[in-house]
Structure formats: C-alpha cells, structure tokens
Design a protein around this motif. Structure first.
Motif: not given
Length: 100
Positions: A4-11
C-alpha cells in the motif's frame, strides 16, 4: 514498506539513456554535498559539467555505503577493479575543498 505504501519509481526514456562521465568533482558545505559529473575528452581543453547532483550529508553517506556495497559485489563477480593513472594526471574524483 507494505504494498500500500510502496514507492513506484519512474524512469523516463531520456534519463534511462544515462550520461557518460569520467570525472567527478565533489564539494560540500555544512548542509549539502554537490557532485558535478564531468566529461573529459582528449585534446579538448574545456570539460563540461554534464550533470550536478545535490545531496544532504545523510544521503551522501548512504550513497557512499551503497556504492561500496555494489563495488564489493561487482569485484566478487568480475574481479578487482584496477585504477590506472588517467591522462594529464587528473584524478577521476576531485575534492576541491569545502565550499559548495
């Protein structure tokens, strides 16, 4: 961190290409570290800064530990990294003092 709190990193595609650097100049103040990544080309008297990263002291130390851990893993897999003297005796990392 749960899902639920997972950070999604965009590249982005542009950033994924990366920037080649063969010199880093590191400076600091009481509140930040500044790392300038530079590209030196043979026979060219000017060396442009290709990227600048500004870090808090705490994050700079975390980065140092992460790099150290990854170098150890790299050397276990591929062998020791040899450091040779670059042309013109310019070290690959320079620390010109404590002013950012």
């Amino acid at each position: 961190m749960n899902e639920k709190n997972q950070l999604q990193i965009e590249l982005s595609a542009e950033v994924a290409e990366g920037i080649y650097s063969n010199l880093a100049v590191i400076s600091h103040s009481s509140s930040e570290f500044v790392v300038d990544f530079i590209r030196i080309m043979p026979g060219i008297p000017k060396a442009p800064v290709k990227s600048r990263i500004v870090l808090t002291p705490e994050h700079a130390k975390r980065l140092m530990f992460a790099l150290q851990e990854n170098i150890i893993k790299y050397e276990k897999q591929f062998g020791n990294i040899r450091i040779t003297e670059p042309e013109n005796n310019i070290p690959p990392f320079m620390t010109p003092g404590g002013e950012a």
